[in-house]
Design a protein around this motif. Structure first.
Motif, PDB file in Angstrom:
ATOM      1  N   PHE A 105      36.305  40.179  40.782  1.00  0.00           N
ATOM      2  CA  PHE A 105      36.913  39.331  39.879  1.00  0.00           C
ATOM      3  C   PHE A 105      36.144  37.737  40.051  1.00  0.00           C
ATOM      4  N   LEU A 106      35.813  37.480  39.014  1.00  0.00           N
ATOM      5  CA  LEU A 106      35.093  35.962  38.983  1.00  0.00           C
ATOM      6  C   LEU A 106      36.127  34.805  39.700  1.00  0.00           C
ATOM      7  N   ASP A 107      35.374  33.866  40.012  1.00  0.00           N
ATOM      8  CA  ASP A 107      36.259  32.500  40.698  1.00  0.00           C
ATOM      9  C   ASP A 107      36.110  31.626  39.613  1.00  0.00           C
ATOM     10  N   ASN A 108      35.381  31.598  38.539  1.00  0.00           N
ATOM     11  CA  ASN A 108      35.224  30.517  37.435  1.00  0.00           C
ATOM     12  C   ASN A 108      35.534  31.377  36.325  1.00  0.00           C
ATOM     13  N   SER A 132      29.763  32.360  40.945  1.00  0.00           N
ATOM     14  CA  SER A 132      29.684  31.446  42.326  1.00  0.00           C
ATOM     15  C   SER A 132      28.873  31.974  43.488  1.00  0.00           C
ATOM     16  N   GLU A 133      28.746  31.325  44.531  1.00  0.00           N
ATOM     17  CA  GLU A 133      27.723  31.742  45.447  1.00  0.00           C
ATOM     18  C   GLU A 133      28.483  33.091  46.146  1.00  0.00           C
ATOM     19  N   ARG A 134      29.785  33.215  46.022  1.00  0.00           N
ATOM     20  CA  ARG A 134      30.378  34.268  46.802  1.00  0.00           C
ATOM     21  C   ARG A 134      30.166  35.400  45.798  1.00  0.00           C
ATOM     22  N   LEU A 157      25.096  34.800  30.811  1.00  0.00           N
ATOM     23  CA  LEU A 157      23.834  34.096  30.851  1.00  0.00           C
ATOM     24  C   LEU A 157      23.490  33.836  32.111  1.00  0.00           C
ATOM     25  N   HIS A 158      24.389  33.386  33.065  1.00  0.00           N
ATOM     26  CA  HIS A 158      24.138  33.398  34.717  1.00  0.00           C
ATOM     27  C   HIS A 158      23.702  34.733  35.033  1.00  0.00           C
ATOM     28  N   LEU A 159      24.287  35.748  34.598  1.00  0.00           N
ATOM     29  CA  LEU A 159      23.940  37.025  35.431  1.00  0.00           C
ATOM     30  C   LEU A 159      22.622  37.366  34.670  1.00  0.00           C
ATOM     31  N   ILE A 160      22.247  37.290  33.591  1.00  0.00           N
ATOM     32  CA  ILE A 160      20.893  37.399  33.165  1.00  0.00           C
ATOM     33  C   ILE A 160      20.039  36.641  34.027  1.00  0.00           C
ATOM     34  N   GLU A 161      20.120  35.372  34.342  1.00  0.00           N
ATOM     35  CA  GLU A 161      19.322  34.707  35.157  1.00  0.00           C
ATOM     36  C   GLU A 161      19.249  35.205  36.528  1.00  0.00           C
TER      37      GLU A 161
END
Length: 653
Positions: A105-108, A132-134, A157-161
């Motif tokens: 589960f995402l933090d953000n 997040s870093e976690r 998009l963060h996951l693509i990066e």
């Protein structure tokens, strides 16, 4: 120039190729002409990371993901689900826990209050915002062999990066026509241009985008030129043909609802949102009732406009159903009427067909599941008379309904669940194989294939500096507007509570967007609020009474309604402004990416080149074995070339 070989044959040498060679020379060159052996990843070595926004909200998207998940586990692979904290936590392990499966589960994330229904807290939707870093540490510990994205939001998009930095194969599946949803909400149609450009930017970095039907493939190609940014491939859907079957028909279920054995039941299944077009269903039901046609109707689902249809004649609201109860409800109905025109595949339509129901559905998005005059009728989008005539025909003609019921079941047999799941496992191995063999394990090499005028309109960097700033501004603006909306809603409830003679039901007020699909008066638009069960204000109730037949108009002498908030009609300038805004934004971001690429002292593929391991997987050993084979072949070729001066003279290499 010409060269005479030992056997007297003359070969012409030039800049490009040799026309003739000796037998000995051919044997020596053969290793150069044959590619190295391709080693495909087996299903049991699959380590799949799937990102879906609302895993615990049971809808068509998440049910499809759960089928894929079961297939990966059944094949001996590993799977991780990355999602937000939406829906109900009880839905996390519906099929039990598994040692090769975990839900992260995402933090953000942010809560999408516009889609929240107070009656159904399980329908809480969230949108991911970042990694997040976690979460990154958990992904790194899992070391996926492929990343599968189902929802192109900020987190995607963060996951693509992340995938590009770690050089992990990347693919996506297309489930919803989200930009087109905006046409069904007043004042929001301009958003579709921004969303379309934003989604296109994300799909530009994926090796393959799997769409459910050839119709969607053509639509994305013609409308958004999506074939210029990624490889569009068709991957259909499938269902459990034992779970959805006419054998589940139950007379007890019908009797419990007060339905006689010989009465015809019209069924609707889906979320109560404007884009699913429940207004057309309401129009057909009301007209059948007005003309004295005997029938009963059930509506299965929930959503923020559910109360608009709660009192339709001869209609019962069933709420959310799943499992065996849903199978029984399907099989115990007689006609499936589903007017939604934005389905990418039509899972509920396929489930209804497998349950033995004749279909009355949209001709474009569900046309692959229905044949006119065979198992139902495919209707035009806004032709209300066609929807009514088709439903009337099936309700009143028993013999035709029985024939179409049999034909629907037969057509559904081609969409067996296990077949489509195995196809997705094959898709996973194909994506991994192409990434390491065709693109040499680097996303930049794949980008070169799509480096055209119609591609990378927002640059070839997923999250540039300017984009990151824009993302920050939009996200905080959204949070600010959400806080303002909550404050206004609280103030509205407070004012309504102080108005005398107001019913106690006023406390359940909520803000909704009025759909633009009102059949009685399509031009009636605007954002409205009310404190009664009716989502429309009193002056709008009479104007839309033909559509909202379930909502009685109230007299001002009996009940004092809260004043409605209306948005006056404005010129349609939102679309052109949105297009202009995106054109300028794309140009600026693209320019930044070009400058960054120009100023780089090394290619980005060198920067991101890493030696990655695959723990708990045999694929790493296979890759090492393949590398060793290639090194040995290179050494042998070099030795042979040194021993054969005649081969050098022909410039064959």
């Amino acid at each position: 120039q010409t060269h005479t070989s030992n056997n007297g044959k003359k070969t012409k040498t030039g800049d490009r190729k040799i026309k003739m060679m000796d037998d000995d020379e051919t044997k020596m060159v053969a290793p150069l002409l044959v590619s190295a052996p391709r080693i495909r990843l087996s299903n049991k070595d699959l380590r799949v990371l799937i990102y879906t926004t609302c895993y615990n909200v049971l809808d068509g998207v998440t049910l499809t993901i759960r089928k894929i998940e079961e297939g990966v586990l059944a094949a001996g692979g590993n799977v991780r689900i990355l999602t937000t904290k939406s829906g109900h936590m009880k839905n996390t392990h519906l099929v039990g826990k598994h040692s090769h499966r975990e839900v992260i589960f995402l933090d953000n994330s942010v809560d999408l209050l516009f889609f929240r229904d107070p009656k159904n807290p399980d329908l809480s939707y969230h949108m991911g915002t970042s990694l997040s870093e976690r979460i990154k540490d958990q992904i790194a510990d899992f070391e996926p062999s492929v990343i599968h994205i189902t929802a192109p939001d900020m987190t995607a998009l963060h996951l693509i990066e992340y995938a590009r930095q770690k050089e992990i194969p990347l693919m996506g599946t297309y489930h919803s026509n989200i930009p087109e949803y905006m046409d069904y909400y007043t004042g929001a149609s301009w958003l579709k241009y921004i969303l379309a450009a934003y989604f296109r930017h994300q799909y530009n970095f994926m090796q393959h985008l799997y769409v459910p039907t050839p119709f969607i493939q053509k639509y994305l190609t013609d409308t958004y030129k999506m074939d210029k940014v990624t490889s569009l491939r068709v991957w259909g859907r499938g269902i459990d043909l034992q779970k959805f079957s006419p054998s589940h028909r139950s007379l007890k279920f019908r009797q419990r609802l007060g339905i006689e054995d010989d009465e015809v039941v019209i069924c609707w299944v889906g979320r109560f949102v404007p884009e699913k077009r429940p207004d057309i269903f309401a129009y057909v039901v009301k007209r059948l009732h007005e003309e004295g046609v005997p029938f009963k109707a059930i509506m299965i689902g929930a959503g923020h406009v559910e109360r608009d249809y709660s009192n339709l004649p001869n209609t019962q609201m069933m709420g959310w159903m799943s499992g065996h109860d849903l199978s029984v409800a399907y099989a115990s109905s007689d006609v499936f009427l589903f007017p939604s025109g934005l389905e990418t595949f039509g899972n509920v339509t396929l489930e209804a067909a497998a349950s033995g129901m004749p279909l009355v559905v949209h001709g474009d998005c569900s046309g692959h599941l229905v044949k006119n005059d065979y198992n139902g009728f495919a209707c035009n989008h806004d032709d209300n008379e066609q929807w009514y005539d088709a439903t009337y025909t099936l309700v009143t003609d028993h013999a035709l309904r029985k024939e179409y019921s049999k034909n629907s079941r037969e057509m559904s047999l081609a969409f067996e669940k296990n077949t489509t799941v195995l196809k997705m496992l094959e898709n996973y191995t194909t994506v991994v194989d192409e990434f390491y063999h065709d693109h040499q394990g680097h996303h930049d090499n794949r980008d070169n294939v799509y480096d055209t005028e119609d591609s990378f309109r927002m640059g070839n960097i997923p999250r540039s500096y300017l984009y990151s700033i824009l993302e920050f501004v939009v996200l905080n603006l959204f949070r600010f507007l959400t806080a303002i909306m909550l404050a206004l809603l609280w103030l509205k409830e407070l004012v309504c509570w102080k108005i005398p003679n107001h019913s106690n039901e006023s406390s359940s007020s909520m803000v909704t967007l009025t759909t633009k699909n009102s059949l009685a008066k399509p031009e009636l638009t605007g954002i409205k609020t009310t404190c009664s069960d009716n989502l429309l204000s009193d002056d709008a109730s009479d104007a839309t009474s033909s559509t909202q037949g379930s909502v009685p108009s109230s007299s001002s002498s009996q009940t004092r309604s809260c004043p409605s908030i209306k948005i006056s009609d404005l010129p349609d300038i939102g679309g052109p402004l949105a297009i202009g805004f995106m054109a300028i934004t794309q140009f600026i971001i693209r320019t930044e990416c070009k400058i960054r690429n120009f100023c780089s002292t090394k290619k980005r593929l060198e920067k991101f080149r890493t030696k990655r391991k695959r723990k708990n997987s045999e694929f790493s050993q296979l890759n090492r074995r393949r590398s060793t084979m290639e090194e040995n072949d290179s050494s042998e070729r070099a030795t042979r070339m040194r021993r054969s001066p005649s081969l050098h003279s022909t410039n064959c290499v």
